[in-house]
Motif scaffolding. Structure first.
Motif, short mmCIF file in Angstrom:
data_model
loop_
_atom_site.label_atom_id
_atom_site.label_comp_id
_atom_site.label_asym_id
_atom_site.label_seq_id
_atom_site.Cartn_x
_atom_site.Cartn_y
_atom_site.Cartn_z
N GLY A 170 0.93 -1.18 -0.01
CA GLY A 170 -0.02 -0.19 -0.11
C GLY A 170 0.95 1.26 0.07
N LYS A 171 0.43 2.40 1.01
CA LYS A 171 1.16 3.46 0.98
C LYS A 171 1.16 3.85 2.27
CE LYS A 171 -0.01 5.71 -3.73
NZ LYS A 171 -0.62 6.61 -4.49
N VAL A 172 2.51 4.70 2.61
CA VAL A 172 2.65 5.30 4.01
C VAL A 172 3.08 6.62 3.60
CG1 VAL A 172 3.33 3.00 4.92
CG2 VAL A 172 5.07 4.52 3.86
N TRP A 173 2.98 7.49 4.81
CA TRP A 173 3.35 8.78 4.62
C TRP A 173 4.89 8.97 4.85
CZ3 TRP A 173 1.56 13.57 3.23
CH2 TRP A 173 2.17 14.64 3.62
N SER A 174 5.62 9.77 3.95
CA SER A 174 7.01 9.97 4.06
C SER A 174 7.32 11.44 4.53
CB SER A 174 7.59 9.78 2.62
OG SER A 174 8.78 10.22 2.83
N TRP A 175 7.82 11.64 5.63
CA TRP A 175 8.08 12.87 6.41
C TRP A 175 9.17 13.53 5.48
CZ3 TRP A 175 4.86 14.71 9.49
CH2 TRP A 175 4.24 14.03 10.58
N SER A 176 10.03 12.73 4.87
CA SER A 176 11.22 13.44 4.11
C SER A 176 10.61 14.11 2.68
CB SER A 176 12.31 12.56 3.64
OG SER A 176 11.61 11.25 2.89
N SER A 177 9.74 13.52 2.10
CA SER A 177 9.29 14.19 0.81
C SER A 177 8.12 14.78 1.03
CB SER A 177 9.18 13.15 -0.23
OG SER A 177 8.16 11.99 0.22
N GLY A 178 7.17 14.35 2.17
CA GLY A 178 5.69 15.06 2.48
C GLY A 178 4.67 14.87 1.66
N GLU A 179 4.62 13.48 1.46
CA GLU A 179 3.76 12.72 0.48
C GLU A 179 3.56 11.27 0.76
OE1 GLU A 179 4.77 13.29 -3.41
OE2 GLU A 179 6.46 11.96 -3.33
N TYR A 180 2.46 10.76 0.49
CA TYR A 180 2.44 9.03 0.58
C TYR A 180 3.10 8.74 -0.59
CZ TYR A 180 -1.50 9.83 4.02
OH TYR A 180 -2.21 10.11 5.06
N VAL A 181 3.89 7.61 -0.05
CA VAL A 181 4.85 6.95 -1.04
C VAL A 181 4.18 5.18 -1.10
CG1 VAL A 181 6.77 8.52 -0.64
CG2 VAL A 181 6.65 6.30 0.82
N LYS A 182 4.64 4.62 -2.26
CA LYS A 182 4.23 3.28 -2.34
C LYS A 182 5.33 2.48 -1.29
CE LYS A 182 2.68 3.69 -7.07
NZ LYS A 182 3.34 3.44 -8.54
N VAL A 183 4.76 1.27 -0.86
CA VAL A 183 5.73 0.35 -0.14
C VAL A 183 5.43 -0.90 -0.75
CG1 VAL A 183 5.83 -0.71 2.21
CG2 VAL A 183 5.17 1.94 1.90
N ARG A 184 6.48 -1.79 -0.75
CA ARG A 184 6.56 -3.24 -1.17
C ARG A 184 7.46 -3.81 -0.47
NH1 ARG A 184 9.88 -2.90 -6.83
NH2 ARG A 184 11.90 -2.74 -6.24
N PHE A 185 7.16 -5.11 -0.28
CA PHE A 185 7.79 -6.15 0.40
C PHE A 185 8.34 -7.54 -0.40
CE2 PHE A 185 4.73 -4.30 3.57
CZ PHE A 185 6.00 -3.90 4.34
N LYS A 186 9.89 -7.32 -0.38
CA LYS A 186 10.39 -8.48 -1.30
C LYS A 186 10.87 -9.58 -0.37
CE LYS A 186 12.54 -7.06 -5.19
NZ LYS A 186 13.49 -6.46 -6.17
N TYR A 187 10.70 -10.74 -1.03
CA TYR A 187 11.14 -11.99 0.01
C TYR A 187 12.36 -12.87 -0.74
CZ TYR A 187 6.99 -10.93 2.58
OH TYR A 187 5.76 -10.20 3.06
N TYR A 188 13.23 -13.33 0.05
CA TYR A 188 14.28 -14.08 -0.28
C TYR A 188 14.47 -15.27 0.87
CZ TYR A 188 15.20 -9.72 -3.02
OH TYR A 188 15.37 -8.62 -3.63
N GLY A 189 15.09 -16.32 0.25
CA GLY A 189 15.00 -17.52 1.08
C GLY A 189 15.90 -18.67 0.55
N CYS A 190 16.25 -19.48 1.31
CA CYS A 190 17.19 -20.63 1.05
C CYS A 190 16.32 -21.60 1.29
CB CYS A 190 18.40 -20.79 1.79
SG CYS A 190 19.46 -19.47 1.46
N GLN A 191 15.66 -22.68 0.71
CA GLN A 191 14.79 -23.55 0.89
C GLN A 191 15.35 -25.18 0.99
OE1 GLN A 191 11.47 -23.86 -1.89
NE2 GLN A 191 10.16 -24.41 -0.09
N GLY A 192 16.25 -25.52 0.03
CA GLY A 192 16.93 -26.59 0.32
C GLY A 192 16.06 -27.79 -0.21
N PRO A 193 16.21 -29.19 -0.39
CA PRO A 193 17.85 -29.60 -0.15
C PRO A 193 18.70 -28.95 -1.20
CG PRO A 193 16.75 -31.31 -0.71
CD PRO A 193 15.68 -30.23 -0.77
N TYR A 194 20.18 -29.00 -0.71
CA TYR A 194 21.08 -28.58 -1.60
C TYR A 194 22.14 -29.89 -1.75
CZ TYR A 194 19.27 -23.77 -1.18
OH TYR A 194 18.47 -22.84 -0.95
N ILE A 195 22.57 -29.93 -2.69
CA ILE A 195 23.76 -31.16 -2.90
C ILE A 195 25.26 -30.30 -3.28
CG2 ILE A 195 24.60 -33.12 -3.94
CD1 ILE A 195 22.13 -33.68 -2.68
N GLY A 196 26.02 -30.59 -2.50
CA GLY A 196 27.37 -29.86 -2.66
C GLY A 196 28.27 -30.40 -1.79
N THR A 197 29.28 -29.38 -1.65
CA THR A 197 30.76 -29.95 -1.10
C THR A 197 30.87 -28.63 0.00
OG1 THR A 197 31.83 -31.13 -2.83
CG2 THR A 197 33.22 -30.06 -1.04
#
Length: 294
Positions: A170-197
């Motif tokens: 959604g959007k949240v208020w930004s005090w630095s720019s004085g306006e509502y700005v877009k927000v996003r959440f990015k997700y990263y992960g290690c799931q496995g199983p992994y084969i290696g050394t």
């Protein structure tokens, strides 16, 4: 034949003295480069000897035996997987490690110089937006398993987390720019199983903390990647670029002091005044002929 004393390269004048000094700079940089690369190669040779002497283990029983008896450095090939898992409700799934990154689409202003139709320069503010990281948090499993043996999380370095998905916030208020700005959440992960050394020091019934894991590599492939002389090549590429930068920077400087050095070095030494070359007040005549006109 008169030797040319300077050359013009665009708007820059390069003198013979600058060329001579630049040759000296290159010579010094090359000498230092051989000294440093020799140290790097010596260190790499020592590490290569360590890798070649390390034990090579492909079975879980031998892995456990190596830790029990403290055989030291070893390459171990096996499967890396979680004993328990973590996740965020909004993405689901099961992960050994998962990270949530909050980003805001912030507004920025930049003053740029432009030209009008008459070629006259003027300044103008331009507005642009950019995604910036505002916050990040992560979760990880308590235990992991490698080659059938359980370890606390952190004993083995996991592979680089992979992108999972992006969810709008959604959007949240930004005090630095004085306006509502877009927000996003990015997700990263290690799931496995992994084969290696894994390369680690096996002793005291365990392995070293933060042991490196070479995802998708057999033991021989891991040894080959670790014993290459790529470090020396990377150093020389960096050193040659640095040397070129130093020489170009030297040419860019105002080097008129070199002409003064030449002037002082070529200036004739003062000669002692003979008695017959001085006037009655001790002031030398301009030349011998001035005292004895014909």
């Amino acid at each position: 034949m008169i030797m040319k004393k300077s050359w013009w390269l665009g708007r820059f004048e390069i003198t013979m003295h600058e060329i001579l000094v630049s040759i000296t700079i290159i010579a010094v940089m090359m000498i230092l480069g051989f000294v440093f690369s020799g140290k790097i190669e010596e260190n790499q040779t020592d590490k290569n000897a360590e890798y070649y002497k390390a034990a090579k283990i492909t079975e879980s029983e031998m892995f456990q035996y190596g830790m029990d008896t403290g055989i030291g450095n070893a390459f171990v090939y096996g499967s890396l997987e979680p004993m328990d898992s973590v996740t965020y409700p909004e993405i689901g799934g099961q992960y050994m490690f998962v990270e949530k990154v909050e980003e805001h689409y912030n507004r920025y202003e930049e003053e740029v110089t432009k030209k009008d139709s008459n070629g006259k320069e003027y300044k103008e503010k331009e507005v642009y937006y950019r995604w910036d990281i505002e916050d990040r948090e992560s979760q990880n499993a308590k235990e992991i398993k490698f080659s059938g043996v359980a370890f606390p999380y952190g004993k083995i370095n996991l592979p680089r987390p992979e992108y999972i998905e992006t969810i709008s916030g959604g959007k949240v208020w930004s005090w630095s720019s004085g306006e509502y700005v877009k927000v996003r959440f990015k997700y990263y992960g290690c799931q496995g199983p992994y084969i290696g050394t894994v390369y680690s020091d096996l002793r005291d019934n365990t392995i070293a903390n933060s042991s490196p894991f070479y995802d998708g590599q057999t033991i021989d492939e891991a040894v080959d990647s670790l014993t290459s002389n790529v470090g020396v090549w990377i150093f020389w590429i960096f050193w040659i670029i640095l040397t070129c930068g130093v020489v170009i920077g030297f040419f860019y400087l105002d080097n008129r002091w070199l002409e003064w050095v030449q002037f002082i070095s070529k200036r004739p030494a003062k000669q002692a005044i003979r008695p017959n070359q001085a006037g009655k007040h001790g002031i030398p005549y301009p030349c011998e002929r001035s005292r004895h006109p014909e």
